[in-house]
Design a protein around this motif. Structure first.
Motif, PDB file in Angstrom:
ATOM      1  N   VAL A  86       0.808  -1.000  -0.073  1.00 29.89           N
ATOM      2  CA  VAL A  86       0.121  -0.191   0.164  1.00 29.89           C
ATOM      3  C   VAL A  86       0.795   1.236  -0.101  1.00 29.89           C
ATOM      4  O   VAL A  86       1.697   1.261   1.059  1.00 29.89           O
ATOM      5  CB  VAL A  86      -0.837  -0.123   1.397  1.00 29.89           C
ATOM      6  CG1 VAL A  86      -1.916   1.381   1.155  1.00 29.89           C
ATOM      7  CG2 VAL A  86      -1.881  -1.298   1.347  1.00 29.89           C
ATOM      8  N   GLN A  87       0.615   2.026  -0.962  1.00 30.90           N
ATOM      9  CA  GLN A  87       1.324   3.538  -0.918  1.00 30.90           C
ATOM     10  C   GLN A  87       0.429   4.473  -0.300  1.00 30.90           C
ATOM     11  O   GLN A  87      -0.704   4.759  -0.578  1.00 30.90           O
ATOM     12  CB  GLN A  87       1.332   3.805  -2.540  1.00 30.90           C
ATOM     13  CG  GLN A  87       2.063   5.192  -2.646  1.00 30.90           C
ATOM     14  CD  GLN A  87       3.904   5.429  -2.496  1.00 30.90           C
ATOM     15  OE1 GLN A  87       4.452   4.065  -2.825  1.00 30.90           O
ATOM     16  NE2 GLN A  87       4.220   6.165  -1.655  1.00 30.90           N
ATOM     17  N   ARG A  88       1.013   5.105   0.757  1.00 30.18           N
ATOM     18  CA  ARG A  88       0.398   6.247   1.539  1.00 30.18           C
ATOM     19  C   ARG A  88       0.078   7.076   0.588  1.00 30.18           C
ATOM     20  O   ARG A  88       0.973   7.692  -0.014  1.00 30.18           O
ATOM     21  CB  ARG A  88       1.175   6.496   2.806  1.00 30.18           C
ATOM     22  CG  ARG A  88       0.265   7.566   3.670  1.00 30.18           C
ATOM     23  CD  ARG A  88       1.070   7.872   4.893  1.00 30.18           C
ATOM     24  NE  ARG A  88       2.265   8.267   4.959  1.00 30.18           N
ATOM     25  CZ  ARG A  88       3.306   7.631   5.111  1.00 30.18           C
ATOM     26  NH1 ARG A  88       3.640   6.091   5.482  1.00 30.18           N
ATOM     27  NH2 ARG A  88       4.669   8.356   5.353  1.00 30.18           N
ATOM     28  N   LEU A  89      -1.227   7.860   0.746  1.00 31.62           N
ATOM     29  CA  LEU A  89      -1.634   8.937  -0.010  1.00 31.62           C
ATOM     30  C   LEU A  89      -1.945  10.174   1.219  1.00 31.62           C
ATOM     31  O   LEU A  89      -2.558   9.977   2.213  1.00 31.62           O
ATOM     32  CB  LEU A  89      -2.980   8.835  -0.727  1.00 31.62           C
ATOM     33  CG  LEU A  89      -2.815   7.955  -1.901  1.00 31.62           C
ATOM     34  CD1 LEU A  89      -4.169   7.442  -2.602  1.00 31.62           C
ATOM     35  CD2 LEU A  89      -1.799   8.128  -2.721  1.00 31.62           C
ATOM     36  N   ALA A  90      -1.218  11.309   0.897  1.00 29.57           N
ATOM     37  CA  ALA A  90      -1.385  12.386   1.767  1.00 29.57           C
ATOM     38  C   ALA A  90      -2.933  12.639   2.162  1.00 29.57           C
ATOM     39  O   ALA A  90      -3.132  12.979   3.540  1.00 29.57           O
ATOM     40  CB  ALA A  90      -0.879  13.771   1.451  1.00 29.57           C
ATOM     41  N   ASP A  91      -3.914  12.518   1.594  1.00 29.39           N
ATOM     42  CA  ASP A  91      -5.205  12.964   1.519  1.00 29.39           C
ATOM     43  C   ASP A  91      -5.991  11.590   1.526  1.00 29.39           C
ATOM     44  O   ASP A  91      -7.343  11.792   1.486  1.00 29.39           O
ATOM     45  CB  ASP A  91      -5.609  13.834   0.474  1.00 29.39           C
ATOM     46  CG  ASP A  91      -5.392  13.444  -1.069  1.00 29.39           C
ATOM     47  OD1 ASP A  91      -4.958  12.477  -1.172  1.00 29.39           O
ATOM     48  OD2 ASP A  91      -5.962  13.904  -1.730  1.00 29.39           O
ATOM     49  N   GLY A  92      -5.782  10.612   1.660  1.00 29.14           N
ATOM     50  CA  GLY A  92      -6.389   9.266   1.724  1.00 29.14           C
ATOM     51  C   GLY A  92      -6.927   8.927   2.933  1.00 29.14           C
ATOM     52  O   GLY A  92      -6.789   9.298   4.140  1.00 29.14           O
ATOM     53  N   GLU A  93      -8.044   8.184   2.758  1.00 24.18           N
ATOM     54  CA  GLU A  93      -8.739   7.674   4.128  1.00 24.18           C
ATOM     55  C   GLU A  93      -8.415   6.502   4.626  1.00 24.18           C
ATOM     56  O   GLU A  93      -8.395   6.393   5.897  1.00 24.18           O
ATOM     57  CB  GLU A  93     -10.419   7.665   3.434  1.00 24.18           C
ATOM     58  CG  GLU A  93     -11.089   8.955   3.573  1.00 24.18           C
ATOM     59  CD  GLU A  93     -12.665   8.864   3.351  1.00 24.18           C
ATOM     60  OE1 GLU A  93     -13.301   9.170   4.246  1.00 24.18           O
ATOM     61  OE2 GLU A  93     -12.921   7.811   2.440  1.00 24.18           O
ATOM     62  N   VAL A  94      -7.908   5.298   3.649  1.00 26.29           N
ATOM     63  CA  VAL A  94      -7.578   4.189   3.932  1.00 26.29           C
ATOM     64  C   VAL A  94      -6.079   3.869   4.044  1.00 26.29           C
ATOM     65  O   VAL A  94      -5.441   3.361   5.101  1.00 26.29           O
ATOM     66  CB  VAL A  94      -8.302   3.105   3.204  1.00 26.29           C
ATOM     67  CG1 VAL A  94      -7.986   1.666   3.384  1.00 26.29           C
ATOM     68  CG2 VAL A  94      -9.827   3.223   3.096  1.00 26.29           C
ATOM     69  N   SER A  95      -5.324   4.660   2.940  1.00 23.29           N
ATOM     70  CA  SER A  95      -3.882   4.271   3.210  1.00 23.29           C
ATOM     71  C   SER A  95      -2.978   4.901   4.520  1.00 23.29           C
ATOM     72  O   SER A  95      -2.074   4.107   4.723  1.00 23.29           O
ATOM     73  CB  SER A  95      -3.344   4.416   1.755  1.00 23.29           C
ATOM     74  OG  SER A  95      -3.396   6.135   1.630  1.00 23.29           O
ATOM     75  N   PRO A  96      -3.403   6.025   4.940  1.00 22.40           N
ATOM     76  CA  PRO A  96      -2.684   6.478   6.098  1.00 22.40           C
ATOM     77  C   PRO A  96      -2.770   5.354   7.315  1.00 22.40           C
ATOM     78  O   PRO A  96      -1.805   5.031   7.898  1.00 22.40           O
ATOM     79  CB  PRO A  96      -3.357   7.613   6.343  1.00 22.40           C
ATOM     80  CG  PRO A  96      -3.820   8.160   5.004  1.00 22.40           C
ATOM     81  CD  PRO A  96      -4.284   7.179   4.158  1.00 22.40           C
ATOM     82  N   TYR A  97      -4.186   4.873   7.196  1.00 21.57           N
ATOM     83  CA  TYR A  97      -4.195   4.109   8.485  1.00 21.57           C
ATOM     84  C   TYR A  97      -3.534   2.592   8.158  1.00 21.57           C
ATOM     85  O   TYR A  97      -2.521   2.016   9.109  1.00 21.57           O
ATOM     86  CB  TYR A  97      -5.712   3.523   8.648  1.00 21.57           C
ATOM     87  CG  TYR A  97      -5.845   2.486   9.573  1.00 21.57           C
ATOM     88  CD1 TYR A  97      -6.121   2.807  11.098  1.00 21.57           C
ATOM     89  CD2 TYR A  97      -5.965   1.073   9.134  1.00 21.57           C
ATOM     90  CE1 TYR A  97      -6.148   1.695  11.847  1.00 21.57           C
ATOM     91  CE2 TYR A  97      -6.215   0.123  10.154  1.00 21.57           C
ATOM     92  CZ  TYR A  97      -6.490   0.481  11.533  1.00 21.57           C
ATOM     93  OH  TYR A  97      -6.661  -0.513  12.535  1.00 21.57           O
ATOM     94  N   LEU A  98      -3.672   2.059   7.085  1.00 23.29           N
ATOM     95  CA  LEU A  98      -2.640   0.897   6.720  1.00 23.29           C
ATOM     96  C   LEU A  98      -1.394   1.080   6.709  1.00 23.29           C
ATOM     97  O   LEU A  98      -0.562   0.075   6.965  1.00 23.29           O
ATOM     98  CB  LEU A  98      -3.220   0.440   5.154  1.00 23.29           C
ATOM     99  CG  LEU A  98      -4.685   0.099   5.002  1.00 23.29           C
ATOM    100  CD1 LEU A  98      -4.756  -0.373   3.627  1.00 23.29           C
ATOM    101  CD2 LEU A  98      -5.259  -1.030   6.054  1.00 23.29           C
ATOM    102  N   THR A  99      -0.824   2.179   6.444  1.00 27.03           N
ATOM    103  CA  THR A  99       0.802   2.210   6.264  1.00 27.03           C
ATOM    104  C   THR A  99       1.323   2.750   7.744  1.00 27.03           C
ATOM    105  O   THR A  99       2.598   2.931   7.824  1.00 27.03           O
ATOM    106  CB  THR A  99       1.299   3.256   5.271  1.00 27.03           C
ATOM    107  OG1 THR A  99       0.414   4.529   5.405  1.00 27.03           O
ATOM    108  CG2 THR A  99       0.649   2.485   3.960  1.00 27.03           C
ATOM    109  N   GLN A 100       0.554   3.627   8.453  1.00 27.04           N
ATOM    110  CA  GLN A 100       1.080   4.075   9.626  1.00 27.04           C
ATOM    111  C   GLN A 100       0.319   3.557  11.163  1.00 27.04           C
ATOM    112  O   GLN A 100       1.040   3.654  12.154  1.00 27.04           O
ATOM    113  CB  GLN A 100       0.794   5.692   9.471  1.00 27.04           C
ATOM    114  CG  GLN A 100       1.460   6.271   8.685  1.00 27.04           C
ATOM    115  CD  GLN A 100       1.310   7.743   8.446  1.00 27.04           C
ATOM    116  OE1 GLN A 100       0.252   8.227   8.143  1.00 27.04           O
ATOM    117  NE2 GLN A 100       2.245   8.474   8.423  1.00 27.04           N
TER     118      GLN A 100
END
Length: 233
Positions: free
Chosen positions: A61-75
């Motif tokens: 998963v690549q984190r997107l600064a304005d993402g709803e799901v990717s920040p949770y999955l990556t951090q």
């Protein structure tokens, strides 16, 4: 879930143990749904990075600064957490090893993820299918699976992997830096006369540009399969 490991500063691989997983084909994806305590849910699609028949299902998963799901999955996500999945999904953008036709893979950014599943399957099954990958990324810091790709290419003369950089190249780099253009693409891939099967994955603009360049170079559009994400333009 079994394990999480960082692939870059903004990308993470999540290894999952999925009970009764039916198996998948290289190139397929899954939907991941997150549900908050107040009932709000968000769902996103992620390509499968692991080869078919791997012990665990892996998503990068690549984190997107304005993402709803990717920040949770990556951090935030921990190895003890559970995820809600739906899949595998997709039957068009898949590579089947029974087809020994030369295969070209062209990935932009995290579009390399499903292509990696194809490379891994080819290696795991000891196949000799000629395969070339062109992987366009911003800088050395954004490369995913770098060591694994280099090792694989060094061991197999029928597997060629070329990286291109759009913003910053590593020290000693002698190639051009910038967006992948037609001349560079032609240099790194087979000519249309080889009639390869081609898989292109990445942001919408990248995929459309690459597909158009390949067709302009004489490649059969019916042999070009694409998978894209994000807005056009």
């Amino acid at each position: 879930m079994v394990e999480v490991r960082d692939e870059s500063e903004t990308a993470r691989t999540i290894a999952l143990e999925v009970p009764e997983w039916p198996g998948h084909l290289a190139g397929q994806h899954v939907d991941v749904r997150l549900t908050a305590e107040d009932g709000y849910s968000a769902q996103r699609s992620y390509s499968i990075a692991s080869r078919p028949a791997n012990q665990h299902l892996e998503l990068t998963v690549q984190r997107l600064a304005d993402g709803e799901v990717s920040p949770y999955l990556t951090q935030v996500l921990m190895a003890s957490d559970q995820l809600e999945l739906r899949g595998p999904i997709g039957g068009w953008f898949v590579w089947r090893p029974v087809d020994q036709t030369p295969t070209m893979l062209v990935g932009g950014g995290s579009g390399v993820v499903p292509l990696m599943a194809m490379v891994r399957q080819r290696i795991a099954e000891g196949l000799s299918t000629p395969m070339r990958m062109v992987y366009s990324t911003r800088s050395p810091e954004t490369v995913l699976y770098g060591e694994e790709l280099r090792a694989a290419a060094n061991l197999d003369p029928q597997l060629r992997i070329d990286l291109t950089y759009t913003r910053e190249a590593p020290p000693g780099w002698r190639g051009r830096v910038g967006r992948l253009d037609s001349a560079q693409l032609a240099e790194l891939t087979w000519p249309a006369s080889a009639a390869p099967n081609t898989f292109v994955c990445g942001p919408t603009g990248f995929v459309e540009a690459v597909a158009d360049m390949l067709v302009d170079q004489g490649h059969d559009a019916r042999r070009i399969k694409t998978e894209r994400f994000g807005p056009s333009g």
